[in-house]
Design a protein around this motif. Structure first.
Motif, PDB file in Angstrom:
ATOM      1  N   ARG A 216       0.936  -1.248  -0.506  1.00  0.00           N
ATOM      2  CA  ARG A 216      -0.231   0.020  -0.087  1.00  0.00           C
ATOM      3  C   ARG A 216       0.985   1.062   0.214  1.00  0.00           C
ATOM      4  O   ARG A 216       0.161   2.914  -0.148  1.00  0.00           O
ATOM      5  CB  ARG A 216      -1.164   0.258   1.302  1.00  0.00           C
ATOM      6  N   THR A 217       1.953   0.894   0.487  1.00  0.00           N
ATOM      7  CA  THR A 217       3.049   2.265   0.403  1.00  0.00           C
ATOM      8  C   THR A 217       2.649   2.369  -1.027  1.00  0.00           C
ATOM      9  O   THR A 217       3.541   3.893  -1.078  1.00  0.00           O
ATOM     10  CB  THR A 217       3.786   1.776   1.319  1.00  0.00           C
ATOM     11  N   ALA A 218       3.842   1.794  -1.504  1.00  0.00           N
ATOM     12  CA  ALA A 218       4.129   2.177  -2.739  1.00  0.00           C
ATOM     13  C   ALA A 218       3.520   1.899  -4.050  1.00  0.00           C
ATOM     14  O   ALA A 218       3.748   2.544  -5.039  1.00  0.00           O
ATOM     15  CB  ALA A 218       5.298   0.398  -3.448  1.00  0.00           C
ATOM     16  N   VAL A 219       2.050   1.111  -3.912  1.00  0.00           N
ATOM     17  CA  VAL A 219       1.226   1.280  -4.987  1.00  0.00           C
ATOM     18  C   VAL A 219       0.673   2.470  -5.319  1.00  0.00           C
ATOM     19  O   VAL A 219      -0.068   3.078  -4.313  1.00  0.00           O
ATOM     20  CB  VAL A 219       0.362   0.291  -5.436  1.00  0.00           C
ATOM     21  N   HIS A 220       0.635   3.475  -6.098  1.00  0.00           N
ATOM     22  CA  HIS A 220       0.204   4.909  -6.113  1.00  0.00           C
ATOM     23  C   HIS A 220      -0.228   4.701  -6.663  1.00  0.00           C
ATOM     24  O   HIS A 220      -1.833   5.831  -6.927  1.00  0.00           O
ATOM     25  CB  HIS A 220       1.649   5.662  -6.330  1.00  0.00           C
ATOM     26  N   GLU A 253      -4.385  -1.326 -27.544  1.00  0.00           N
ATOM     27  CA  GLU A 253      -5.357  -0.632 -28.057  1.00  0.00           C
ATOM     28  C   GLU A 253      -6.421  -2.007 -26.945  1.00  0.00           C
ATOM     29  O   GLU A 253      -6.839  -2.855 -27.086  1.00  0.00           O
ATOM     30  CB  GLU A 253      -5.790  -0.989 -28.788  1.00  0.00           C
ATOM     31  N   PRO A 254      -6.715  -1.415 -25.729  1.00  0.00           N
ATOM     32  CA  PRO A 254      -7.597  -2.084 -24.567  1.00  0.00           C
ATOM     33  C   PRO A 254      -8.475  -2.487 -25.417  1.00  0.00           C
ATOM     34  O   PRO A 254      -9.529  -1.844 -25.865  1.00  0.00           O
ATOM     35  CB  PRO A 254      -7.641  -1.048 -23.437  1.00  0.00           C
ATOM     36  N   SER A 255      -9.376  -3.650 -24.985  1.00  0.00           N
ATOM     37  CA  SER A 255     -10.785  -4.428 -25.516  1.00  0.00           C
ATOM     38  C   SER A 255     -11.577  -3.736 -24.736  1.00  0.00           C
ATOM     39  O   SER A 255     -12.906  -3.447 -24.681  1.00  0.00           O
ATOM     40  CB  SER A 255     -10.895  -5.612 -26.072  1.00  0.00           C
ATOM     41  N   GLY A 256     -11.432  -3.688 -23.672  1.00  0.00           N
ATOM     42  CA  GLY A 256     -12.186  -3.444 -21.798  1.00  0.00           C
ATOM     43  C   GLY A 256     -10.631  -2.024 -20.890  1.00  0.00           C
ATOM     44  O   GLY A 256     -10.129  -2.374 -21.017  1.00  0.00           O
ATOM     45  N   PHE A 257     -11.657  -1.942 -19.980  1.00  0.00           N
ATOM     46  CA  PHE A 257     -10.946  -0.983 -19.131  1.00  0.00           C
ATOM     47  C   PHE A 257     -11.597  -1.482 -17.844  1.00  0.00           C
ATOM     48  O   PHE A 257     -13.340  -1.494 -17.822  1.00  0.00           O
ATOM     49  CB  PHE A 257     -10.982   0.785 -19.017  1.00  0.00           C
ATOM     50  N   LEU A 258     -11.111  -1.580 -16.895  1.00  0.00           N
ATOM     51  CA  LEU A 258     -11.860  -2.648 -16.039  1.00  0.00           C
ATOM     52  C   LEU A 258     -11.918  -1.552 -13.950  1.00  0.00           C
ATOM     53  O   LEU A 258     -12.904  -1.962 -13.523  1.00  0.00           O
ATOM     54  CB  LEU A 258     -11.477  -3.685 -15.927  1.00  0.00           C
ATOM     55  N   ALA A 259     -11.253  -0.871 -13.943  1.00  0.00           N
ATOM     56  CA  ALA A 259     -11.186  -0.422 -13.168  1.00  0.00           C
ATOM     57  C   ALA A 259      -9.576   0.218 -12.942  1.00  0.00           C
ATOM     58  O   ALA A 259      -8.676   0.398 -13.833  1.00  0.00           O
ATOM     59  CB  ALA A 259     -11.126  -1.686 -11.634  1.00  0.00           C
ATOM     60  N   ALA A 260      -9.493   1.345 -12.082  1.00  0.00           N
ATOM     61  CA  ALA A 260      -8.834   2.020 -11.518  1.00  0.00           C
ATOM     62  C   ALA A 260      -8.459   2.608 -10.666  1.00  0.00           C
ATOM     63  O   ALA A 260      -9.553   2.126  -9.301  1.00  0.00           O
ATOM     64  CB  ALA A 260      -9.058   3.713 -12.210  1.00  0.00           C
ATOM     65  N   TYR A 261      -7.255   2.688  -9.605  1.00  0.00           N
ATOM     66  CA  TYR A 261      -7.153   2.229  -8.549  1.00  0.00           C
ATOM     67  C   TYR A 261      -6.524   3.515  -8.245  1.00  0.00           C
ATOM     68  O   TYR A 261      -5.046   3.692  -8.420  1.00  0.00           O
ATOM     69  CB  TYR A 261      -6.909   1.706  -7.489  1.00  0.00           C
ATOM     70  N   THR A 262      -5.940   4.214  -7.019  1.00  0.00           N
ATOM     71  CA  THR A 262      -5.822   5.600  -6.149  1.00  0.00           C
ATOM     72  C   THR A 262      -5.988   5.088  -4.799  1.00  0.00           C
ATOM     73  O   THR A 262      -6.620   4.695  -4.168  1.00  0.00           O
ATOM     74  CB  THR A 262      -5.852   6.888  -6.654  1.00  0.00           C
ATOM     75  N   PRO A 263      -4.559   5.390  -4.247  1.00  0.00           N
ATOM     76  CA  PRO A 263      -4.598   4.820  -2.667  1.00  0.00           C
ATOM     77  C   PRO A 263      -6.311   5.972  -1.831  1.00  0.00           C
ATOM     78  O   PRO A 263      -6.437   6.699  -2.389  1.00  0.00           O
ATOM     79  CB  PRO A 263      -3.618   5.532  -2.170  1.00  0.00           C
ATOM     80  N   GLY A 264      -6.805   5.448  -0.960  1.00  0.00           N
ATOM     81  CA  GLY A 264      -7.990   5.424  -0.649  1.00  0.00           C
ATOM     82  C   GLY A 264      -8.872   6.027  -1.531  1.00  0.00           C
ATOM     83  O   GLY A 264     -10.315   5.735  -0.956  1.00  0.00           O
ATOM     84  N   HIS A 289       1.735   2.223 -11.237  1.00  0.00           N
ATOM     85  CA  HIS A 289       2.235   3.359 -10.966  1.00  0.00           C
ATOM     86  C   HIS A 289       2.957   3.080  -9.309  1.00  0.00           C
ATOM     87  O   HIS A 289       2.553   3.218  -9.321  1.00  0.00           O
ATOM     88  CB  HIS A 289       1.863   4.417 -11.207  1.00  0.00           C
ATOM     89  N   TYR A 290       4.566   3.054  -9.333  1.00  0.00           N
ATOM     90  CA  TYR A 290       5.068   2.830  -8.176  1.00  0.00           C
ATOM     91  C   TYR A 290       6.008   3.796  -7.715  1.00  0.00           C
ATOM     92  O   TYR A 290       6.636   4.274  -8.018  1.00  0.00           O
ATOM     93  CB  TYR A 290       6.306   2.008  -8.433  1.00  0.00           C
ATOM     94  N   SER A 291       5.710   3.842  -6.514  1.00  0.00           N
ATOM     95  CA  SER A 291       6.285   5.788  -6.213  1.00  0.00           C
ATOM     96  C   SER A 291       7.900   5.054  -5.050  1.00  0.00           C
ATOM     97  O   SER A 291       7.001   4.166  -3.978  1.00  0.00           O
ATOM     98  CB  SER A 291       5.291   6.559  -5.284  1.00  0.00           C
ATOM     99  N   PRO A 292       8.861   5.178  -5.081  1.00  0.00           N
ATOM    100  CA  PRO A 292       9.852   5.109  -4.235  1.00  0.00           C
ATOM    101  C   PRO A 292       9.521   5.412  -3.405  1.00  0.00           C
ATOM    102  O   PRO A 292       8.342   6.357  -2.451  1.00  0.00           O
ATOM    103  CB  PRO A 292      11.591   5.443  -4.864  1.00  0.00           C
ATOM    104  N   THR A 293      10.219   4.816  -1.850  1.00  0.00           N
ATOM    105  CA  THR A 293       9.895   4.810  -0.454  1.00  0.00           C
ATOM    106  C   THR A 293      10.847   4.953   0.258  1.00  0.00           C
ATOM    107  O   THR A 293      11.693   5.634   1.589  1.00  0.00           O
ATOM    108  CB  THR A 293       9.123   3.779  -0.169  1.00  0.00           C
ATOM    109  N   ASN A 385      -3.070  16.438 -11.444  1.00  0.00           N
ATOM    110  CA  ASN A 385      -1.331  16.316 -10.938  1.00  0.00           C
ATOM    111  C   ASN A 385      -1.651  14.683 -11.271  1.00  0.00           C
ATOM    112  O   ASN A 385      -2.759  13.430 -11.113  1.00  0.00           O
ATOM    113  CB  ASN A 385      -1.978  16.079  -9.730  1.00  0.00           C
ATOM    114  N   PHE A 386      -0.920  14.474 -11.954  1.00  0.00           N
ATOM    115  CA  PHE A 386      -0.655  13.239 -12.642  1.00  0.00           C
ATOM    116  C   PHE A 386      -1.081  12.198 -11.666  1.00  0.00           C
ATOM    117  O   PHE A 386      -1.044  10.559 -11.790  1.00  0.00           O
ATOM    118  CB  PHE A 386       0.700  12.941 -13.125  1.00  0.00           C
ATOM    119  N   ASN A 387       0.151  12.149 -10.229  1.00  0.00           N
ATOM    120  CA  ASN A 387      -0.376  11.129  -9.685  1.00  0.00           C
ATOM    121  C   ASN A 387      -1.249  10.676  -8.617  1.00  0.00           C
ATOM    122  O   ASN A 387      -1.833   9.523  -7.900  1.00  0.00           O
ATOM    123  CB  ASN A 387      -0.031  11.480  -8.304  1.00  0.00           C
TER     124      ASN A 387
END
Ligand code: HEC
Length: 483
Positions: A216-220, A253-264, A289-293, A385-387
Motif C-alpha cells: 500500500r505504500t509503494a503502489v501509487h 489498444e484495450p478491448s476493455g477497461f475494468l478499474a482505476a485504483y489510487t490510494p484511498g 505506478h510505483y512511487s519510491p519509498t 496531478n499525474f499522481n
C-alpha cells in the motif's frame, strides 16, 4: 477499438428502451456506491478542540490514507500526530493538495468526492491558530477503522494475482510497469459465467473490479485493462524482468477497461444490468505506478473481478477525445490543445477518465447541446496531478442528445515553474507514451439509449481517430508510428 454489439440479444426489444432509461436513472441513484458519508456539520462556536471537533474531521477526510499501513507518509489517528503539524495540515487543505481530489465541485456530482466543507476548513484553521488543543478527554486517539472483509465489495468471483512478487528498487524514481495477470476463464464459476455472458460472444460482463495492492505504500496508482491482441504478452516476454516497463499507455489498444485504483479510492460498481466487458480468451493487464519509498520493496497486487449478476443489458462503450497534435515549446505556461466529438446518437455518460502526463495543468470537458441550450461542464480539473488519476463515476448518469458536441480542452505548463516538469531546463515536448512526452486524452464510458446505436458510435469514433491522424504533418505521422 472494439465495441460489443448486444443488439441481437433475444430477450431485448427496442421498445424496452425508454423504460430501461428510467430504470438506469433510478438504479443509478439508488445503487451506485456508498455516497459520501454525510457527517454532522460542525456548528459549535468557541474553543475548537481535537476531541470535540478535529478528530471527526480527520476521521471523515484523512485517516483512510493517514494511518499506519496506508499510502500517506504519516498517521493522523492521534492528537499529537496532528497537533505537531497542525499548520502544515491547514496549508495542505487550503492549497487544495489534500485531501487528494482533482475535479472542482460542479453541476454533476461524482461518486466518492473528497472535499472539506468551508465550515470544516474553518474549524481546522482556528484549531491550528489557537495552539491545536486536545480537549476534555485528553486528545483521544481515533479507532483504527474496522475493515469488514479484505474485499470491500465482498468475495469476488475470481481473484487474479500477480504471478510473482515484483521487486521495487529503492531507486529515487517512479516506476511504471505493466503485468499480464494469470487469467484462466475455466476457473470462473460456471453459473456466474453463464449469467454474465454476452450472448453469442466470448465476452462476459464485469460489474466491478477491485484492486488490492500488495504494497500500500509503494503502489501509487493502477489501471486494469483487457487485452485481446496478445501484445501485452509479447511486451512482457521481451522484457528480461517480470512484467514490462511502460509509461502513459499500456502498450496496446484495450478491448476493455475494468478499474482505476489510487490510494484511498473505493471500488466502483455499475448499476445492475450495465457492465464492462471481459474477453474470456483475452488477458487482464494491470498497469501500476510505483512511487519510491526509499528502501527496496516488493509488491504482489491482486484484482478481484465481480461478474454481472444480472443479464447484461448494456455494456459500456468508450468515447475517446484526444489529439496527437501536441507540440509544446519550452517555457510556455499555457499551451492549449482541444478536441471535439459530435455525438451521432443519444447516450448516457456514466464516467469520465482524463489523462495527461507531468506538464498537464488543467483539463475541461464540456457538452455543447445542438440548439442554443446552455452548455454543461462534465469535468473541470484546474490542478491536474499525474499522481491522482482516476475514473470519475457520475452519481447520476448524464444524458446527452444526438448532435451534442463534446469538447475537451487540455492546458499544459512547460515552464520551469511547473514543479512536476521532468525537464530541467524545460525543452520542447511532443505527443508520446514516455514520461518525457505528453498525452491529451479523455475517455468517457457511455451507454447508448438505443441498442442499435452501438455500431453508429463505434464507426463515428473510428472516423474521428482517422481524422486525428490525417490532421498530423507527415513528419509527425512518421514520428508517432502511424505509417
Ligand atoms: C486518498 C488518500 C489521502 C487522503 C484522504 C488524505 N491524504 Fe494527505 N497524503 C496522502 C499521500 C499519499 C501523501 C503523500 C504524497 C503527496 O503529498 O501527494 C499525503 C501527504 C499529505 C501531507 C504532506 C504534503 C506535502 O506537501 O508533503 C499533508 C500535510 C497531508 N497529506 C494532509 C492531509 C489531510 C489534513 C487530510 C484530510 C483533510 C489528508 N491529507 C487526506 C494521501 C491522502
Amino acid at each position: 477499438m472494439r465495441i460489443i454489439l448486444i443488439d441481437e440479444l433475444p430477450h431485448m426489444h427496442r421498445r424496452e428502451t425508454s423504460g430501461f432509461c428510467k430504470f438506469v436513472l433510478a438504479s443509478a441513484v439508488l445503487c451506485i456506491l456508498p455516497s459520501l458519508a454525510a457527517g454532522k456539520e460542525p456548528t459549535a462556536p468557541g474553543r475548537i478542540t481535537w476531541d470535540e471537533d478535529i478528530a471527526a474531521v480527520m476521521q471523515r477526510h484523512c485517516i483512510d490514507c493517514h494511518r499506519p499501513g496506508q499510502a500517506a507518509p504519516f498517521s493522523l489517528l492521534r492528537h499529537r500526530d496532528a497537533a505537531r503539524r497542525a499548520d502544515f495540515l491547514v496549508q495542505a487543505v487550503e492549497s487544495g493538495h489534500m485531501p487528494p481530489w482533482l475535479p472542482e465541485a460542479g453541476e454533476h456530482a461524482f461518486v466518492g468526492e473528497r472535499r472539506l466543507s468551508p465550515a470544516e476548513l474553518e474549524l481546522l484553521r482556528e484549531w491550528a491558530e489557537t495552539g491545536a488543543p486536545s480537549g476534555d478527554k485528553g486528545g483521544e486517539a481515533l479507532p483504527v477503522p474496522e475493515v469488514a472483509s479484505e474485499w470491500i465489495l465482498g468475495e469476488p468471483d475470481i481473484v487474479l494475482e500477480m504471478e510473482e512478487a515484483f521487486e521495487i528498487p529503492a531507486a529515487n524514481r517512479d516506476i511504471y510497469r505493466a503485468f499480464v495477470l494469470p487469467f484462466d476463464a475455466r476457473q470462473l464459476p460456471h453459473g456466474a459465467v453463464a449469467a454474465a455472458r454476452i450472448p453469442g460472444s466470448d465476452f462476459v460482463g464485469v460489474a466491478a473490479a477491485e484492486v488490492r495492492p500488495g504494497n500500500r505504500t509503494a503502489v501509487h496508482h493502477a489501471l486494469v485493462f483487457v487485452d485481446s491482441t496478445g501484445k501485452a504478452r509479447k511486451l512482457a516476454d521481451a522484457d528480461p524482468d517480470y512484467g514490462y516497463e511502460r509509461f502513459g499507455d499500456p502498450g496496446f489498444e484495450p478491448s476493455g477497461f475494468l478499474a482505476a485504483y489510487t490510494p484511498g479510492s473505493s471500488p466502483k460498481q455499475w448499476p445492475p444490468g450495465i457492465a464492462d466487458t471481459l474477453d474470456l480468451n483475452g488477458d487482464v493487464v494491470i498497469h501500476i505506478h510505483y512511487s519510491p519509498t526509499g528502501k527496496p520493496e516488493t509488491d504482489r497486487t491482486r484484482v478481484g473481478l465481480h461478474l454481472s449478476r444480472e443479464p447484461v443489458r448494456r455494456v459500456t462503450a468508450p468515447i475517446r477525445l484526444g489529439t496527437f497534435d501536441i507540440e509544446i515549446p519550452p517555457g510556455k505556461t499555457h499551451h492549449r490543445v482541444t478536441d471535439r466529438f459530435r455525438l451521432p446518437a443519444d447516450v448516457f455518460v456514466l464516467a469520465v477518465t482524463p489523462h495527461m502526463h507531468y506538464l498537464g495543468r488543467s483539463v475541461r470537458v464540456r457538452a455543447l447541446p445542438r440548439e442554443g441550450r446552455d452548455s454543461s461542464l462534465l469535468l473541470d480539473i484546474q490542478r491536474w496531478n499525474f499522481n491522482w488519476q482516476d475514473r470519475y463515476h457520475f452519481v447520476e448518469p448524464v444524458f446527452l442528445a444526438a448532435g451534442t458536441v463534446i469538447e475537451a480542452e487540455w492546458i499544459f505548463d512547460n515552464s520551469a515553474n511547473n514543479p512536476a516538469n521532468p525537464h530541467d531546463p524545460p525543452r520542447h515536448v511532443s505527443f508520446g507514451p514516455n514520461s518525457s512526452d505528453e498525452m491529451a486524452e479523455v475517455h468517457l464510458d457511455c451507454i447508448p439509449l438505443d441498442l442499435g446505436d452501438y455500431p453508429v458510435l463505434s464507426e463515428s469514433m473510428e472516423d474521428a481517430m482517422r481524422d486525428a491522424v490525417r490532421r498530423l504533418t507527415p513528419a509527425q505521422r512518421k514520428r508517432y508510428g502511424f505509417e
